[in-house]
Scaffold this motif. Structure first.
Motif, PDB file in Angstrom:
ATOM      1  N   UNK A 382       0.904  -1.152  -0.078  1.00  0.00           N
ATOM      2  CA  UNK A 382      -0.017  -0.140   0.013  1.00  0.00           C
ATOM      3  C   UNK A 382       0.765   1.066  -0.038  1.00  0.00           C
ATOM      4  N   UNK A 383       1.989   1.137   0.728  1.00  0.00           N
ATOM      5  CA  UNK A 383       2.871   2.417   0.799  1.00  0.00           C
ATOM      6  C   UNK A 383       3.444   2.530  -0.844  1.00  0.00           C
ATOM      7  N   UNK A 384       3.832   1.441  -1.351  1.00  0.00           N
ATOM      8  CA  UNK A 384       4.380   1.628  -2.553  1.00  0.00           C
ATOM      9  C   UNK A 384       3.543   1.940  -3.727  1.00  0.00           C
ATOM     10  N   UNK A 385       2.262   1.929  -3.370  1.00  0.00           N
ATOM     11  CA  UNK A 385       1.339   2.129  -4.524  1.00  0.00           C
ATOM     12  C   UNK A 385       0.954   3.963  -4.139  1.00  0.00           C
ATOM     13  N   UNK A 386       1.412   4.584  -3.086  1.00  0.00           N
ATOM     14  CA  UNK A 386       1.050   5.945  -2.710  1.00  0.00           C
ATOM     15  C   UNK A 386       1.399   6.721  -3.968  1.00  0.00           C
ATOM     16  N   UNK A 387       0.521   7.866  -4.057  1.00  0.00           N
ATOM     17  CA  UNK A 387       0.759   8.744  -5.210  1.00  0.00           C
ATOM     18  C   UNK A 387       1.877   9.835  -4.783  1.00  0.00           C
ATOM     19  N   UNK A 388       2.096   9.716  -3.675  1.00  0.00           N
ATOM     20  CA  UNK A 388       3.086  10.881  -3.040  1.00  0.00           C
ATOM     21  C   UNK A 388       3.940  10.072  -2.037  1.00  0.00           C
ATOM     22  N   UNK A 389       5.183  10.261  -1.810  1.00  0.00           N
ATOM     23  CA  UNK A 389       6.290   9.997  -0.977  1.00  0.00           C
ATOM     24  C   UNK A 389       6.321  10.500   0.335  1.00  0.00           C
ATOM     25  N   UNK A 390       6.580  11.692   0.544  1.00  0.00           N
ATOM     26  CA  UNK A 390       6.609  12.449   1.648  1.00  0.00           C
ATOM     27  C   UNK A 390       5.659  13.265   2.086  1.00  0.00           C
ATOM     28  N   UNK A 391       5.552  13.641   3.235  1.00  0.00           N
ATOM     29  CA  UNK A 391       4.153  14.475   3.653  1.00  0.00           C
ATOM     30  C   UNK A 391       4.063  15.960   2.998  1.00  0.00           C
ATOM     31  N   UNK A 392       5.392  16.514   2.558  1.00  0.00           N
ATOM     32  CA  UNK A 392       5.400  17.937   1.770  1.00  0.00           C
ATOM     33  C   UNK A 392       4.602  17.834   0.477  1.00  0.00           C
ATOM     34  N   UNK A 393       4.316  16.532  -0.102  1.00  0.00           N
ATOM     35  CA  UNK A 393       3.912  16.246  -1.439  1.00  0.00           C
ATOM     36  C   UNK A 393       2.326  16.327  -1.360  1.00  0.00           C
ATOM     37  N   UNK A 394       2.090  15.783  -0.186  1.00  0.00           N
ATOM     38  CA  UNK A 394       0.661  15.207  -0.094  1.00  0.00           C
ATOM     39  C   UNK A 394      -0.209  16.516   0.014  1.00  0.00           C
ATOM     40  N   UNK A 395      -1.440  16.589  -0.962  1.00  0.00           N
ATOM     41  CA  UNK A 395      -2.147  17.812  -1.126  1.00  0.00           C
ATOM     42  C   UNK A 395      -3.325  17.845  -0.027  1.00  0.00           C
ATOM     43  N   UNK A 396      -3.599  16.539   0.481  1.00  0.00           N
ATOM     44  CA  UNK A 396      -4.467  16.298   1.395  1.00  0.00           C
ATOM     45  C   UNK A 396      -4.208  17.140   2.816  1.00  0.00           C
ATOM     46  N   UNK A 397      -2.986  16.911   3.209  1.00  0.00           N
ATOM     47  CA  UNK A 397      -2.240  17.439   4.344  1.00  0.00           C
ATOM     48  C   UNK A 397      -2.268  18.863   3.964  1.00  0.00           C
ATOM     49  N   UNK A 398      -1.907  19.622   3.008  1.00  0.00           N
ATOM     50  CA  UNK A 398      -1.583  20.922   2.859  1.00  0.00           C
ATOM     51  C   UNK A 398      -2.901  21.510   2.776  1.00  0.00           C
ATOM     52  N   UNK A 399      -3.973  20.859   2.291  1.00  0.00           N
ATOM     53  CA  UNK A 399      -5.382  21.390   2.358  1.00  0.00           C
ATOM     54  C   UNK A 399      -6.090  21.452   3.919  1.00  0.00           C
ATOM     55  N   UNK A 400      -5.671  20.405   4.664  1.00  0.00           N
ATOM     56  CA  UNK A 400      -6.039  20.515   5.915  1.00  0.00           C
ATOM     57  C   UNK A 400      -5.527  21.671   6.682  1.00  0.00           C
ATOM     58  N   UNK A 401      -4.219  21.718   6.301  1.00  0.00           N
ATOM     59  CA  UNK A 401      -3.467  22.981   7.045  1.00  0.00           C
ATOM     60  C   UNK A 401      -3.937  24.354   6.840  1.00  0.00           C
ATOM     61  N   UNK A 402      -4.399  24.627   5.595  1.00  0.00           N
ATOM     62  CA  UNK A 402      -4.991  25.805   5.206  1.00  0.00           C
ATOM     63  C   UNK A 402      -6.189  26.120   5.901  1.00  0.00           C
ATOM     64  N   UNK A 403      -6.917  25.234   5.722  1.00  0.00           N
ATOM     65  CA  UNK A 403      -8.416  24.918   6.270  1.00  0.00           C
ATOM     66  C   UNK A 403      -8.667  25.559   7.886  1.00  0.00           C
ATOM     67  N   UNK A 404      -7.166  24.920   8.466  1.00  0.00           N
ATOM     68  CA  UNK A 404      -7.371  25.237   9.821  1.00  0.00           C
ATOM     69  C   UNK A 404      -6.615  26.656  10.143  1.00  0.00           C
ATOM     70  N   UNK A 405      -6.175  27.497   9.011  1.00  0.00           N
ATOM     71  CA  UNK A 405      -5.947  28.952   9.172  1.00  0.00           C
ATOM     72  C   UNK A 405      -4.345  29.044   8.884  1.00  0.00           C
ATOM     73  N   UNK A 406      -3.563  28.123   8.545  1.00  0.00           N
ATOM     74  CA  UNK A 406      -2.256  28.343   8.875  1.00  0.00           C
ATOM     75  C   UNK A 406      -1.812  28.510   7.295  1.00  0.00           C
ATOM     76  N   UNK A 407      -0.947  29.316   7.126  1.00  0.00           N
ATOM     77  CA  UNK A 407      -0.333  29.612   5.626  1.00  0.00           C
ATOM     78  C   UNK A 407       0.630  28.609   5.052  1.00  0.00           C
ATOM     79  N   UNK A 408       1.482  28.168   6.163  1.00  0.00           N
ATOM     80  CA  UNK A 408       2.568  27.077   5.924  1.00  0.00           C
ATOM     81  C   UNK A 408       2.388  25.814   6.780  1.00  0.00           C
TER      82      UNK A 408
END
Length: 423
Positions: A382-408
């Motif tokens: 399942x890890x090998x099938x992931x579209x993203x390797x590291x957290x900084x590439x994960x758009x879901x994580x980046x979207x969550x952080x923006x929704x919480x009101x943080x810019x970076x």
């Protein structure tokens, strides 16, 4: 301190058994089936047992079904946290010391020890909820419900049960991977010299806090991915409820800790979730999948021993190539304790130490549905099938952080109380 009602040394449970005809397991399966089918449940003497199943939060995590008649008390020897002891010739439970490691249950030859059952409580949460209810899946969930139970089909089955949404906790492991990587890079430039991972195993944290206080300062003051997920879900969806599903009974203890309480409303083991699927006669072959990708490879790795170290090392390399993470990993409570003792004595090389209480990591949890090696293989695939390797590439994580009101991401990690706890 949380106070439990008088419910020790089998007094109440033994009385239930003398008056009733069903064991706890038999009653549990029957009540769960009745709850799911909207039927009224058992009457009469079984009510005393029933309260333990309907309101598990009122009772200790560990129960004894019958009085003990063994002479060797292997359960006491197996417990490394002094939750069981012999007093007046009888095995006694010190509920406040129980961290949910399940070693006593595994050691009990009479199969007399029972851990908290929460499936009925979870069904009640779904039936009575006026606000959204979210299922939070531990990273080890892949393959646990059979080969046909793909992530998309599991999502569909849970939403069909009434869950508003289904979230992979591995996405929040992504966030904590980045947090630990940034902290590691900073720590290596100070006099700290090494870092203990704080990310996922509550037994590892309990072991350090109780018996290795001298090196506890090397733990980042971080919550687990489960707690981070619950807190963020409840921040974004006010009034919502959260049900975590994983292989670990210690998670039931973790959500009762005072500084973590409130993030998760109920913890189900994989076996409890399987009981619900079976009671509902879920047919995985006919289930239509609802696909959604939440996590990068980093967070998915957390399910197997050494996975946290791999994830953090890859993240450190992507942040600061001059910083070298040298991991040392232990799995199994005894091996974790040995490693910590060596660290305390300065007899071990490395600068990043990972501990998992279960052999093989979370895939070897006491309430898994499949063998550890098989679970590890599923997780790695399942890890090998992931579209993203590291957290900084994960758009879901980046979207969550923006929704919480943080810019970076850095701003969120450094200034958000959601990821912090008291150590």
């Amino acid at each position: 301190m949380y106070k439990y009602p008088v419910f020790s040394d089998t007094k109440n449970i033994a009385k239930c058994n003398s008056e009733g005809t069903m064991t706890f397991d038999e009653l549990y399966k029957r009540v769960l089936r009745d709850k799911l089918n909207g039927k009224k449940t058992v009457k009469g003497a079984a009510r005393k047992k029933l309260d333990c199943l309907l309101h598990p939060e009122k009772y200790p995590l560990l129960w004894k079904e019958n009085p003990c008649d063994c002479t060797d008390a292997k359960c006491v020897t197996a417990c490394m946290f002094r939750a069981l002891e012999i007093r007046d010739g009888k095995v006694r439970l010190n509920a406040e010391n129980c961290v949910g490691c399940a070693r006593c249950i595994e050691a009990c030859q009479n199969k007399n020890l029972i851990f908290s059952h929460d499936a009925i409580k979870a069904v009640d949460i779904l039936k009575k909820a006026e606000k959204p209810v979210y299922a939070l899946l531990a990273p080890a969930y892949i393959g646990q419900f059979g080969k046909e139970a793909t992530p998309g089909k599991i999502r569909s089955a849970l939403k069909g049960m009434g869950f508003t949404g289904v979230i992979e906790v591995a996405a929040f492991a992504d966030i904590l991977t980045l947090k630990e990587a940034l902290e590691f890079s900073l720590n290596m430039k100070t006099e700290k010299g090494f870092q203990l991972t704080s990310c996922c195993c509550p037994i590892w944290i309990s072991l350090i806090r109780r018996d290795f206080q001298k090196i506890a300062g090397h733990l980042p003051a971080s919550v687990s991915p489960m707690i981070a997920c619950g807190r963020i879900v409840k921040t974004l969806h006010e009034g919502s409820r959260t049900v975590f599903v994983g292989p670990c009974m210690a998670k039931k203890a973790e959500i009762r800790e005072p500084d973590l309480a409130g993030a998760i409303d109920c913890v189900l083991t994989f076996q409890e979730m399987q009981d619900i699927f079976e009671a509902l006669a879920v047919d995985w072959e006919k289930m239509q999948p609802e696909e959604m990708e939440h996590s990068a490879a980093a967070g998915r790795m957390y399910a197997a021993a050494g996975g946290v170290s791999r994830a953090v090392r890859e993240c450190v390399t992507s942040i600061d190539k001059s910083c070298e993470l040298q991991p040392v990993c232990a799995c199994g409570t005894a091996d974790c304790k040995t490693m910590l003792q060596k660290i305390l004595e300065g007899c071990i090389e490395g600068n990043f130490f990972e501990g998992m209480a279960c052999p093989g990591g979370c895939v070897g949890g006491p309430k898994r549905n499949i063998e550890t090696a098989e679970g590890k293989e599923y997780v790695e695939q399942y890890a090998d099938r992931a579209s993203y390797r590291t957290p900084g590439e994960n758009p879901y994580v980046l979207d969550l952080i923006q929704r919480l009101g943080f810019e970076t991401v850095e701003d969120f990690i450094q200034n958000s109380h959601i990821l912090a706890r008291n150590l």
